[in-house]
Scaffold this motif. Structure first.
Motif, PDB file in Angstrom:
ATOM      1  N   TRP A   1       0.818  -1.209   0.000  1.00  0.00           N
ATOM      2  CA  TRP A   1       0.000   0.000   0.000  1.00  0.00           C
ATOM      3  C   TRP A   1       0.856   1.264   0.000  1.00  0.00           C
ATOM      4  O   TRP A   1       0.513   2.252  -0.651  1.00  0.00           O
ATOM      5  N   ILE A   2       1.980   1.243   0.709  1.00  0.00           N
ATOM      6  CA  ILE A   2       2.886   2.404   0.664  1.00  0.00           C
ATOM      7  C   ILE A   2       3.400   2.589  -0.767  1.00  0.00           C
ATOM      8  O   ILE A   2       3.438   3.708  -1.285  1.00  0.00           O
ATOM      9  N   GLY A   3       3.787   1.487  -1.405  1.00  0.00           N
ATOM     10  CA  GLY A   3       4.266   1.561  -2.784  1.00  0.00           C
ATOM     11  C   GLY A   3       3.208   2.074  -3.743  1.00  0.00           C
ATOM     12  O   GLY A   3       3.500   2.890  -4.627  1.00  0.00           O
ATOM     13  N   LEU A   4       1.964   1.630  -3.566  1.00  0.00           N
ATOM     14  CA  LEU A   4       0.885   2.103  -4.437  1.00  0.00           C
ATOM     15  C   LEU A   4       0.623   3.592  -4.220  1.00  0.00           C
ATOM     16  O   LEU A   4       0.486   4.351  -5.192  1.00  0.00           O
ATOM     17  N   ALA A   5       0.578   4.012  -2.967  1.00  0.00           N
ATOM     18  CA  ALA A   5       0.347   5.434  -2.675  1.00  0.00           C
ATOM     19  C   ALA A   5       1.471   6.290  -3.256  1.00  0.00           C
ATOM     20  O   ALA A   5       1.215   7.347  -3.856  1.00  0.00           O
ATOM     21  N   ALA A   6       2.710   5.841  -3.095  1.00  0.00           N
ATOM     22  CA  ALA A   6       3.847   6.604  -3.609  1.00  0.00           C
ATOM     23  C   ALA A   6       3.819   6.678  -5.127  1.00  0.00           C
ATOM     24  O   ALA A   6       4.054   7.746  -5.713  1.00  0.00           O
ATOM     25  N   SER A   7       3.506   5.586  -5.790  1.00  0.00           N
ATOM     26  CA  SER A   7       3.500   5.616  -7.256  1.00  0.00           C
ATOM     27  C   SER A   7       2.343   6.453  -7.790  1.00  0.00           C
ATOM     28  O   SER A   7       2.507   7.176  -8.778  1.00  0.00           O
ATOM     29  N   LEU A   8       1.179   6.383  -7.150  1.00  0.00           N
ATOM     30  CA  LEU A   8       0.048   7.219  -7.580  1.00  0.00           C
ATOM     31  C   LEU A   8       0.344   8.705  -7.397  1.00  0.00           C
ATOM     32  O   LEU A   8       0.110   9.517  -8.307  1.00  0.00           O
ATOM     33  N   ALA A   9       0.849   9.069  -6.218  1.00  0.00           N
ATOM     34  CA  ALA A   9       1.130  10.484  -5.943  1.00  0.00           C
ATOM     35  C   ALA A   9       2.230  11.017  -6.841  1.00  0.00           C
ATOM     36  O   ALA A   9       2.130  12.137  -7.372  1.00  0.00           O
ATOM     37  N   THR A  10       3.285  10.239  -7.035  1.00  0.00           N
ATOM     38  CA  THR A  10       4.387  10.682  -7.891  1.00  0.00           C
ATOM     39  C   THR A  10       3.915  10.856  -9.333  1.00  0.00           C
ATOM     40  O   THR A  10       4.250  11.851  -9.994  1.00  0.00           O
ATOM     41  N   THR A  11       3.124   9.915  -9.812  1.00  0.00           N
ATOM     42  CA  THR A  11       2.591  10.028 -11.172  1.00  0.00           C
ATOM     43  C   THR A  11       1.708  11.268 -11.305  1.00  0.00           C
ATOM     44  O   THR A  11       1.800  12.004 -12.301  1.00  0.00           O
ATOM     45  N   ALA A  12       0.884  11.524 -10.312  1.00  0.00           N
ATOM     46  CA  ALA A  12       0.004  12.701 -10.358  1.00  0.00           C
ATOM     47  C   ALA A  12       0.811  13.993 -10.372  1.00  0.00           C
ATOM     48  O   ALA A  12       0.548  14.892 -11.192  1.00  0.00           O
ATOM     49  N   VAL A  13       1.792  14.112  -9.497  1.00  0.00           N
ATOM     50  CA  VAL A  13       2.603  15.336  -9.433  1.00  0.00           C
ATOM     51  C   VAL A  13       3.371  15.534 -10.737  1.00  0.00           C
ATOM     52  O   VAL A  13       3.395  16.641 -11.298  1.00  0.00           O
ATOM     53  N   LEU A  14       3.985  14.485 -11.242  1.00  0.00           N
ATOM     54  CA  LEU A  14       4.757  14.618 -12.480  1.00  0.00           C
ATOM     55  C   LEU A  14       3.860  14.915 -13.679  1.00  0.00           C
ATOM     56  O   LEU A  14       4.270  15.627 -14.603  1.00  0.00           O
ATOM     57  N   THR A  15       2.652  14.400 -13.676  1.00  0.00           N
ATOM     58  CA  THR A  15       1.705  14.702 -14.753  1.00  0.00           C
ATOM     59  C   THR A  15       1.326  16.176 -14.740  1.00  0.00           C
ATOM     60  O   THR A  15       1.275  16.830 -15.795  1.00  0.00           O
ATOM     61  N   VAL A  16       1.082  16.720 -13.555  1.00  0.00           N
ATOM     62  CA  VAL A  16       0.748  18.143 -13.435  1.00  0.00           C
ATOM     63  C   VAL A  16       1.932  18.994 -13.896  1.00  0.00           C
ATOM     64  O   VAL A  16       1.751  19.969 -14.647  1.00  0.00           O
ATOM     65  N   VAL A  17       3.128  18.636 -13.481  1.00  0.00           N
ATOM     66  CA  VAL A  17       4.318  19.391 -13.885  1.00  0.00           C
ATOM     67  C   VAL A  17       4.489  19.343 -15.401  1.00  0.00           C
ATOM     68  O   VAL A  17       4.748  20.368 -16.047  1.00  0.00           O
ATOM     69  N   ALA A  18       4.345  18.163 -15.990  1.00  0.00           N
ATOM     70  CA  ALA A  18       4.494  18.029 -17.451  1.00  0.00           C
ATOM     71  C   ALA A  18       3.425  18.826 -18.181  1.00  0.00           C
ATOM     72  O   ALA A  18       3.717  19.464 -19.207  1.00  0.00           O
ATOM     73  N   ALA A  19       2.210  18.817 -17.668  1.00  0.00           N
ATOM     74  CA  ALA A  19       1.131  19.580 -18.310  1.00  0.00           C
ATOM     75  C   ALA A  19       1.393  21.078 -18.224  1.00  0.00           C
ATOM     76  O   ALA A  19       1.178  21.809 -19.196  1.00  0.00           O
ATOM     77  N   GLN A  20       1.862  21.557 -17.073  1.00  0.00           N
ATOM     78  CA  GLN A  20       2.137  22.986 -16.912  1.00  0.00           C
ATOM     79  C   GLN A  20       3.300  23.437 -17.788  1.00  0.00           C
ATOM     80  O   GLN A  20       3.315  24.571 -18.265  1.00  0.00           O
ATOM     81  N   ARG A  21       4.256  22.578 -17.998  1.00  0.00           N
ATOM     82  CA  ARG A  21       5.397  22.921 -18.847  1.00  0.00           C
ATOM     83  C   ARG A  21       5.094  22.746 -20.329  1.00  0.00           C
ATOM     84  O   ARG A  21       5.866  23.193 -21.179  1.00  0.00           O
ATOM     85  N   GLY A  22       4.027  22.023 -20.617  1.00  0.00           N
ATOM     86  CA  GLY A  22       3.670  21.782 -22.011  1.00  0.00           C
ATOM     87  C   GLY A  22       4.554  20.763 -22.698  1.00  0.00           C
ATOM     88  O   GLY A  22       4.682  20.775 -23.916  1.00  0.00           O
ATOM     89  N   THR A  23       5.184  19.887 -21.941  1.00  0.00           N
ATOM     90  CA  THR A  23       6.100  18.892 -22.516  1.00  0.00           C
ATOM     91  C   THR A  23       5.402  17.596 -22.896  1.00  0.00           C
ATOM     92  O   THR A  23       6.045  16.686 -23.392  1.00  0.00           O
ATOM     93  N   GLY A  24       4.136  17.486 -22.631  1.00  0.00           N
ATOM     94  CA  GLY A  24       3.400  16.270 -22.977  1.00  0.00           C
ATOM     95  C   GLY A  24       3.317  15.320 -21.800  1.00  0.00           C
ATOM     96  O   GLY A  24       4.330  15.022 -21.163  1.00  0.00           O
TER      97      GLY A  24
END
Length: 163
Positions: free
Chosen positions: A95-118
């Motif tokens: 569960w720690i691994g799932l929470a970490a992977s979900l949160a990291t994916t969400a944060v990196l997706t937001v960063v990529a979207a804001q930068r416009g890098t896809g």
């Protein structure tokens, strides 16, 4: 007939093996040390960053620090166990691994979207990590259920009862 009392399944299990196997103890120490080292490293990096940081950077540092502390707490908790765990440790780690992977994916997706890098590559890689973590959660919970079912069978407990 002997005068010795009959041992329950729980008593037999506790007498057969120590609370933590050497392999589990090594995993616990590794999680504790890696989590503590990661929290110190990320915290020091966050604290020494020059100038004002954007909100998403603060969020990312806070999340990474929290996940490192979660692994350190998990390792410490595991080292203090003196009873058979019946795969509870694996369920918690998954569960720690799932929470970490979900949160990291969400944060990196937001960063990529804001930068416009896809967001495609981020979602592909992050989705892979999430999928693996989800498989580990399902496997850990199935293993725990099987062990608890076997314990009930050995102790002669009624089928509907849980411990």
């Amino acid at each position: 007939m002997t005068d010795e009392p009959r041992l329950s399944a729980q008593d037999m299990i506790e007498r057969l093996s120590p609370a933590l196997s050497p392999r589990t103890r090594i995993r616990a120490v590794t999680a504790l040390l890696a989590g503590a080292a990661g929290a110190v490293f990320v915290g020091a990096l966050w604290w020494t960053e020059p100038g004002p940081l954007p909100g998403r950077t603060h969020l990312a540092f806070a999340l990474f620090t929290a996940f490192c502390l979660a692994w350190a707490a998990y390792g410490g908790w595991l080292l203090t166990r003196r009873v058979p765990l019946f795969a509870t440790d694996r369920v918690i780690a998954a569960w720690i691994g799932l929470a970490a992977s979900l949160a990291t994916t969400a944060v990196l997706t937001v960063v990529a979207a804001q930068r416009g890098t896809g967001v495609g590559p981020v979602l592909a890689v992050g989705g892979g990590f999430v999928a693996v973590a989800l498989v580990l959660v399902v496997r850990a919970q199935a293993r725990r259920a099987a062990l608890l079912r076997r314990r009930r069978e050995l102790s002669g407990a009624q089928p509907g009862r849980t411990s």
